[in-house]
Design a protein around this motif. Structure first.
Motif, short mmCIF file in Angstrom:
data_model
loop_
_atom_site.label_atom_id
_atom_site.label_comp_id
_atom_site.label_asym_id
_atom_site.label_seq_id
_atom_site.Cartn_x
_atom_site.Cartn_y
_atom_site.Cartn_z
N GLY A 290 0.77 -1.23 0.00
CA GLY A 290 0.00 0.00 0.00
C GLY A 290 0.80 1.29 0.00
N ASP A 291 2.13 1.20 -0.04
CA ASP A 291 2.96 2.41 -0.08
C ASP A 291 3.35 2.68 -1.52
OD1 ASP A 291 4.71 4.50 0.21
OD2 ASP A 291 5.70 3.67 1.99
N ALA A 292 2.57 3.50 -2.21
CA ALA A 292 2.83 3.80 -3.61
C ALA A 292 3.86 4.90 -3.80
CB ALA A 292 1.52 4.21 -4.29
N ARG A 293 4.38 5.45 -2.71
CA ARG A 293 5.34 6.55 -2.80
C ARG A 293 6.78 6.07 -2.64
NH1 ARG A 293 2.63 11.32 -2.82
NH2 ARG A 293 4.34 12.58 -2.07
N VAL A 294 6.99 4.77 -2.83
CA VAL A 294 8.34 4.20 -2.93
C VAL A 294 8.54 3.81 -4.39
CG1 VAL A 294 9.92 2.41 -2.16
CG2 VAL A 294 8.27 3.38 -0.55
N HIS A 295 9.63 4.27 -4.98
CA HIS A 295 9.85 4.13 -6.42
C HIS A 295 11.20 3.49 -6.70
CE1 HIS A 295 6.49 7.01 -6.90
NE2 HIS A 295 7.07 7.66 -5.89
N TYR A 296 11.32 2.93 -7.89
CA TYR A 296 12.56 2.29 -8.34
C TYR A 296 13.10 3.04 -9.55
CZ TYR A 296 15.75 -1.05 -10.49
OH TYR A 296 16.85 -1.64 -11.06
N LEU A 297 14.43 3.24 -9.56
CA LEU A 297 15.08 3.92 -10.68
C LEU A 297 16.45 3.31 -10.90
CD1 LEU A 297 15.30 6.32 -12.74
CD2 LEU A 297 16.32 7.65 -10.88
N ALA A 298 16.76 2.96 -12.15
CA ALA A 298 18.08 2.44 -12.51
C ALA A 298 18.79 3.45 -13.42
CB ALA A 298 17.96 1.10 -13.21
N TYR A 299 20.01 3.81 -13.06
CA TYR A 299 20.85 4.62 -13.94
C TYR A 299 21.58 3.70 -14.91
CZ TYR A 299 20.24 8.18 -10.30
OH TYR A 299 19.71 9.06 -9.40
N ALA A 300 21.89 4.21 -16.08
CA ALA A 300 22.63 3.41 -17.06
C ALA A 300 24.07 3.20 -16.57
CB ALA A 300 22.64 4.13 -18.40
N PRO A 301 24.66 2.02 -16.83
CA PRO A 301 26.07 1.82 -16.49
C PRO A 301 26.94 2.88 -17.15
CG PRO A 301 25.05 -0.28 -17.03
CD PRO A 301 24.04 0.80 -17.38
N GLN A 302 27.93 3.35 -16.41
CA GLN A 302 28.76 4.44 -16.90
C GLN A 302 29.69 4.00 -18.03
OE1 GLN A 302 31.59 5.86 -13.98
NE2 GLN A 302 32.06 3.80 -13.27
N GLN A 303 30.14 4.99 -18.77
CA GLN A 303 31.18 4.82 -19.77
C GLN A 303 32.24 5.89 -19.52
OE1 GLN A 303 29.09 5.09 -23.52
NE2 GLN A 303 28.33 2.99 -23.39
N GLY A 304 33.41 5.71 -20.11
CA GLY A 304 34.47 6.68 -19.93
C GLY A 304 34.13 8.02 -20.56
N PRO A 305 34.85 9.07 -20.16
CA PRO A 305 35.94 9.07 -19.18
C PRO A 305 35.42 8.88 -17.76
CG PRO A 305 35.45 11.31 -19.84
CD PRO A 305 34.60 10.42 -20.70
N TYR A 306 36.34 8.48 -16.87
CA TYR A 306 35.97 8.15 -15.51
C TYR A 306 36.58 9.16 -14.53
CZ TYR A 306 34.88 3.72 -17.76
OH TYR A 306 34.36 2.77 -18.59
N GLY A 307 35.97 9.22 -13.34
CA GLY A 307 36.61 9.90 -12.24
C GLY A 307 37.65 8.99 -11.62
#
Length: 332
Positions: A290-307
């Motif tokens: 019943g908690d609809a205010r919890v969400h899922y989000l995936a960021y794309a895997p990084q590519q270079g250049p890197y930190g």
């Protein structure tokens, strides 16, 4: 703004992104600051000062210096100064002792209505993000505090996109139920209710800041020693989200994963797929209850250049901020 231990004499803090805004009428202002960091390449605190939303400067602070001229010989009149700690708690603690103004202090500027909180590890802290290293040059460099800038992290960039206030609670190397060393002591959920993460007291008063949106990006370090135990990871994740919900009954909680992990390294481990499955299952469980205010989000895997040390560069952090900004704007 941020996790700060305030007394009559000073304000002590260590998290990246702790900031202060000062409005004054006059022609000069100086910062009174006592820094407690060791002062080597890993432990020199850096700050950003912005005057009148135009002139911005990054500078180092040192334990043997007490006064820093922030603006001198300014045009007489009203000015606004913003000071931001760029480096994380591992670098060291600072103590703000005040400002010396040639003129008079004015009431502070109005605070934004939208409030965000970002919780995470080195990705959220902006570890090494101002380095820009091609993969061919091997970004395994070690940490240098000069290359960390929280204002160029996805959290701060997202807050800027949305015109929001932002609090950052993060610590490099910490995980959900175990850290990158495999140690289960001092995980981020265990540190989250502290003002200064390296000190057990004082505890943070959650009534002081109520975010509208919480972004939780945690779990990468749980995988660093090898594939974690799925049951322990998901149980710790569920417990932490439940605790956040108790602190912030009306907030949207975004459970995010990425961008460091992938399915090709370590070979055969499928870490990227596993963390997506586990975190999304936690979100689905909250939604089902019943908690609809919890969400899922995936960021794309990084590519270079890197930190530094294969962490997201500012380019990757900007891409994450764009993804997150669009996601938040899409929420109904």
């Amino acid at each position: 703004m941020g996790r700060v231990d305030v007394s009559d004499a000073s304000a002590v803090f260590s998290h990246p992104g702790v900031s202060v805004k000062v409005r004054f009428k006059g022609d000069a202002i100086a910062l009174l600051l006592k820094d407690r960091s060791a002062g080597d390449k890993r432990t020199t605190n850096y700050y950003q000062v912005t005057l009148d939303a135009q002139m911005s400067m990054k500078f180092a602070v040192h334990g043997d210096q007490a006064v820093y001229e922030m603006g001198w010989g300014l045009a007489p009149g009203e000015h606004t100064l913003e000071l931001v700690k760029l480096t994380e708690s591992e670098v060291g603690t600072s103590e703000l002792q005040g400002f010396k103004v040639h003129g008079e202090l004015l009431d502070p500027p109005a605070r934004p209505a939208l409030k965000l909180e970002f919780i995470g590890d080195s990705i959220t802290c902006g570890y090494g993000n101002e380095a820009s290293i091609p993969e061919a040059d091997n970004p395994t460099t070690g940490f240098h505090s000069i290359n960390q800038n929280i204002t160029r992290s996805h959290g701060w960039l997202t807050a800027r996109n949305l015109g929001a206030e932002v609090m950052t609670v993060c610590y490099s190397g910490r995980g959900m139920y175990r850290n990158n060393t495999g140690d289960t002591t001092g995980t981020l959920p265990q540190l989250h209710d502290r003002v200064l993460p390296r000190q057990a007291t004082p505890r943070w008063d959650f009534a002081r800041y109520t975010p509208s949106i919480v972004v939780l990006n945690l779990g990468t370090n749980d995988f660093a020693p090898g594939t974690p135990d799925a049951a322990r990871f998901t149980a710790a994740y569920q417990d932490f989200v439940a605790r956040l919900r108790s602190y912030y009954p009306k907030a949207r909680i975004i459970c995010a994963v990425g961008p460091i992990m992938n399915d090709w390294y370590p070979a055969g481990q499928k870490h990227w797929s596993k963390i997506q499955d586990w975190v999304s299952s936690v979100v689905k469980d909250f939604n089902a209850r019943g908690d609809a205010r919890v969400h899922y989000l995936a960021y794309a895997p990084q590519q270079g250049p890197y930190g530094e040390d294969w962490h997201p560069s500012t380019a990757t952090q900007e891409a994450m901020a764009t993804r997150l900004t669009d996601f938040i704007r899409s929420l109904k």
